[in-house]
Design a protein around this motif. Structure first.
Motif, PDB file in Angstrom:
ATOM      1  N   TYR A  87       0.851  -1.197   0.000  1.00 47.32           N
ATOM      2  CA  TYR A  87       0.000   0.000   0.000  1.00 47.32           C
ATOM      3  C   TYR A  87       0.887   1.248   0.000  1.00 47.32           C
ATOM      4  N   GLU A  88       0.499   2.251  -0.750  1.00 50.27           N
ATOM      5  CA  GLU A  88       1.350   3.423  -0.885  1.00 50.27           C
ATOM      6  C   GLU A  88       0.979   4.503   0.123  1.00 50.27           C
ATOM      7  N   LEU A  89       1.984   4.914   0.900  1.00 51.69           N
ATOM      8  CA  LEU A  89       1.834   6.037   1.818  1.00 51.69           C
ATOM      9  C   LEU A  89       2.564   7.246   1.235  1.00 51.69           C
ATOM     10  N   SER A  90       2.098   8.422   1.611  1.00 47.96           N
ATOM     11  CA  SER A  90       2.779   9.643   1.175  1.00 47.96           C
ATOM     12  C   SER A  90       4.015   9.855   2.036  1.00 47.96           C
ATOM     13  N   CYS A  91       5.174   9.872   1.413  1.00 45.05           N
ATOM     14  CA  CYS A  91       6.429  10.025   2.140  1.00 45.05           C
ATOM     15  C   CYS A  91       6.928  11.458   2.012  1.00 45.05           C
ATOM     16  N   VAL A  92       6.791  12.202   3.126  1.00 48.43           N
ATOM     17  CA  VAL A  92       7.246  13.589   3.139  1.00 48.43           C
ATOM     18  C   VAL A  92       8.773  13.655   3.124  1.00 48.43           C
ATOM     19  N   LYS A  93       9.396  12.627   3.730  1.00 44.69           N
ATOM     20  CA  LYS A  93      10.863  12.628   3.798  1.00 44.69           C
ATOM     21  C   LYS A  93      11.481  12.594   2.400  1.00 44.69           C
ATOM     22  N   CYS A  94      10.818  11.894   1.464  1.00 47.40           N
ATOM     23  CA  CYS A  94      11.317  11.894   0.089  1.00 47.40           C
ATOM     24  C   CYS A  94      11.282  13.311  -0.482  1.00 47.40           C
ATOM     25  N   HIS A 108      14.169  15.093   0.590  1.00 43.24           N
ATOM     26  CA  HIS A 108      15.440  14.433   0.264  1.00 43.24           C
ATOM     27  C   HIS A 108      16.184  14.034   1.531  1.00 43.24           C
ATOM     28  N   ALA A 109      15.437  13.513   2.487  1.00 43.02           N
ATOM     29  CA  ALA A 109      16.044  13.078   3.747  1.00 43.02           C
ATOM     30  C   ALA A 109      16.831  11.793   3.531  1.00 43.02           C
ATOM     31  N   PRO A 110      17.880  11.578   4.334  1.00 45.16           N
ATOM     32  CA  PRO A 110      18.633  10.317   4.227  1.00 45.16           C
ATOM     33  C   PRO A 110      17.767   9.128   4.613  1.00 45.16           C
ATOM     34  N   ARG A 111      18.137   7.956   4.133  1.00 40.35           N
ATOM     35  CA  ARG A 111      17.370   6.750   4.430  1.00 40.35           C
ATOM     36  C   ARG A 111      17.384   6.457   5.922  1.00 40.35           C
ATOM     37  N   ASP A 112      16.265   5.904   6.421  1.00 36.71           N
ATOM     38  CA  ASP A 112      16.199   5.488   7.819  1.00 36.71           C
ATOM     39  C   ASP A 112      16.739   4.078   8.008  1.00 36.71           C
ATOM     40  N   TRP A 113      16.739   3.298   6.950  1.00 37.76           N
ATOM     41  CA  TRP A 113      17.282   1.943   7.021  1.00 37.76           C
ATOM     42  C   TRP A 113      17.918   1.645   5.672  1.00 37.76           C
ATOM     43  N   GLN A 114      18.802   0.650   5.637  1.00 38.10           N
ATOM     44  CA  GLN A 114      19.625   0.441   4.450  1.00 38.10           C
ATOM     45  C   GLN A 114      19.424  -0.889   3.753  1.00 38.10           C
ATOM     46  N   THR A 115      19.366  -1.971   4.509  1.00 37.82           N
ATOM     47  CA  THR A 115      19.478  -3.279   3.866  1.00 37.82           C
ATOM     48  C   THR A 115      18.164  -4.043   3.882  1.00 37.82           C
TER      49      THR A 115
END
Ligand code: ZN
Length: 81
Positions: free
Chosen positions: A57-64, A67-74
């Motif tokens: 399901y798609e949520l609106s990501c304000v962080k995108c 241009h915020a850094p990723r909260d998790w990587q792998t």
């Protein structure tokens, strides 16, 4: 400031330190999905079945938009609980 949000699908979940559910979006950002009635009603987040059904399901990501850094990587982080 002009804040944009970008639709990103849910790829997993984990709980934060206060036992609130956090959705992991495919962009690498986390987003709280609290069930906090009557203000925020997300009954689906309280059951495993509900959470599974909301994968993708798609949520609106304000962080995108910021241009915020990723909260998790792998990918191995997907299903930590
Ligand atoms: Zn994002």
């Amino acid at each position: 400031m002009d804040t944009k949000s970008v639709k990103q699908p849910i790829v997993g979940y984990h709980k934060d330190d206060e036992q609130h559910w956090v959705a992991k979006l495919i962009c690498g950002h986390n987003q709280h999905v609290r069930h906090n009635p009557p203000w925020t009603v997300r009954l689906w987040v309280t059951t495993k079945q509900g959470r599974d059904e909301m994968l993708g399901y798609e949520l609106s990501c304000v962080k995108c938009g910021e241009h915020a850094p990723r909260d998790w990587q792998t990918l191995s982080d997907y299903n930590e609980h």
